[in-house]
Design a protein around this motif. Structure first.
Motif, short mmCIF file in Angstrom:
data_model
loop_
_atom_site.label_atom_id
_atom_site.label_comp_id
_atom_site.label_asym_id
_atom_site.label_seq_id
_atom_site.Cartn_x
_atom_site.Cartn_y
_atom_site.Cartn_z
N VAL A 3 44.49 41.38 55.69
CA VAL A 3 43.70 41.09 54.50
C VAL A 3 44.22 39.79 53.91
O VAL A 3 45.40 39.67 53.59
CB VAL A 3 43.80 42.22 53.46
N LEU A 4 43.33 38.80 53.82
CA LEU A 4 43.66 37.56 53.15
C LEU A 4 43.08 37.62 51.74
O LEU A 4 41.88 37.86 51.57
CB LEU A 4 43.07 36.36 53.88
N LEU A 5 43.94 37.44 50.77
CA LEU A 5 43.54 37.42 49.37
C LEU A 5 43.75 36.01 48.85
O LEU A 5 44.85 35.47 48.94
CB LEU A 5 44.40 38.40 48.57
N ASP A 6 42.69 35.42 48.34
CA ASP A 6 42.77 34.11 47.68
C ASP A 6 42.62 34.39 46.19
O ASP A 6 41.53 34.69 45.72
CB ASP A 6 41.67 33.19 48.20
N LEU A 7 43.72 34.32 45.46
CA LEU A 7 43.76 34.75 44.06
C LEU A 7 44.08 33.59 43.12
O LEU A 7 45.00 32.82 43.36
CB LEU A 7 44.82 35.84 43.88
N SER A 8 43.31 33.52 42.07
CA SER A 8 43.58 32.62 40.95
C SER A 8 43.50 33.47 39.69
O SER A 8 42.49 34.12 39.45
CB SER A 8 42.54 31.49 40.92
N ILE A 9 44.57 33.49 38.91
CA ILE A 9 44.60 34.30 37.70
C ILE A 9 45.44 33.60 36.64
O ILE A 9 46.53 33.12 36.93
CB ILE A 9 45.12 35.73 37.99
N PHE A 10 44.89 33.51 35.42
CA PHE A 10 45.60 32.82 34.34
C PHE A 10 45.00 33.21 33.00
O PHE A 10 43.84 33.62 32.93
CB PHE A 10 45.55 31.30 34.53
N PRO A 11 45.78 33.07 31.92
CA PRO A 11 45.24 33.38 30.60
C PRO A 11 44.35 32.25 30.10
O PRO A 11 44.59 31.08 30.41
CB PRO A 11 46.49 33.51 29.73
N VAL A 12 43.34 32.61 29.36
CA VAL A 12 42.46 31.58 28.77
C VAL A 12 42.64 31.50 27.25
O VAL A 12 41.96 30.72 26.60
CB VAL A 12 40.98 31.81 29.13
N ASP A 13 43.57 32.26 26.73
CA ASP A 13 43.80 32.25 25.28
C ASP A 13 45.15 31.64 24.90
O ASP A 13 45.64 31.84 23.82
CB ASP A 13 43.70 33.67 24.72
N ARG A 14 45.74 30.87 25.84
CA ARG A 14 47.08 30.32 25.59
C ARG A 14 47.15 28.81 25.67
O ARG A 14 48.21 28.24 25.89
CB ARG A 14 48.08 30.92 26.60
N GLY A 15 46.01 28.13 25.55
CA GLY A 15 46.01 26.68 25.58
C GLY A 15 45.92 26.13 26.98
O GLY A 15 45.73 26.86 27.95
N ALA A 16 46.07 24.81 27.07
CA ALA A 16 45.87 24.12 28.35
C ALA A 16 47.02 24.33 29.32
O ALA A 16 46.82 24.38 30.53
CB ALA A 16 45.66 22.63 28.10
#
Length: 118
Positions: A3-16
């Motif tokens: 299984v190849l997982l291509d993951l992008s995860i980050f908060p959007v409420d903490r600024g740039a």
């Protein structure tokens, strides 16, 4: 199974600047023992089962939640293949042999994705 997982995860409420939030997620992936590769837009992880890939995604969210993130953005792509492993490394190696250059080698100016000049 691979299984190849291509993951992008980050908060959007903490600024740039989110690297301080993404770094613990990357550390968790590194410490998981799974083969992985970072890219500027996410991380590719190879697991043996779908359950392992989904568990990594849940742990990534749990880390951001524990850091107080109220809103998290995530994208995930899965390539689930029965049989052999070695997915992403094998693909890069095959592409390198076909194109005649290393997968990490930048394309020359004007080159298309297939390596020809435009």
């Amino acid at each position: 199974m691979s299984v190849l997982l291509d993951l992008s995860i980050f908060p959007v409420d903490r600024g740039a600047g989110v690297s301080g939030f993404v770094a613990p997620v990357i550390a968790m992936i590194r410490d998981s023992g799974h083969d992985y590769r970072l890219s500027p837009m996410g991380t590719i992880v190879e697991t043996d089962t779908l359950a392992e890939a989904l568990a990594l995604m849940e742990r990534a969210y749990t880390i951001l939640d524990a850091l107080g993130c109220e809103r998290v953005y995530a994208t995930a792509k899965l390539d689930i293949r029965k049989g052999q492993g070695g997915g992403w490394r094998g693909r890069l190696s095959r592409c390198a042999s076909i194109s005649g250059r290393s997968p990490a080698e930048p394309r020359p100016p004007g080159a298309t994705c297939r390596g020809s000049q435009s």
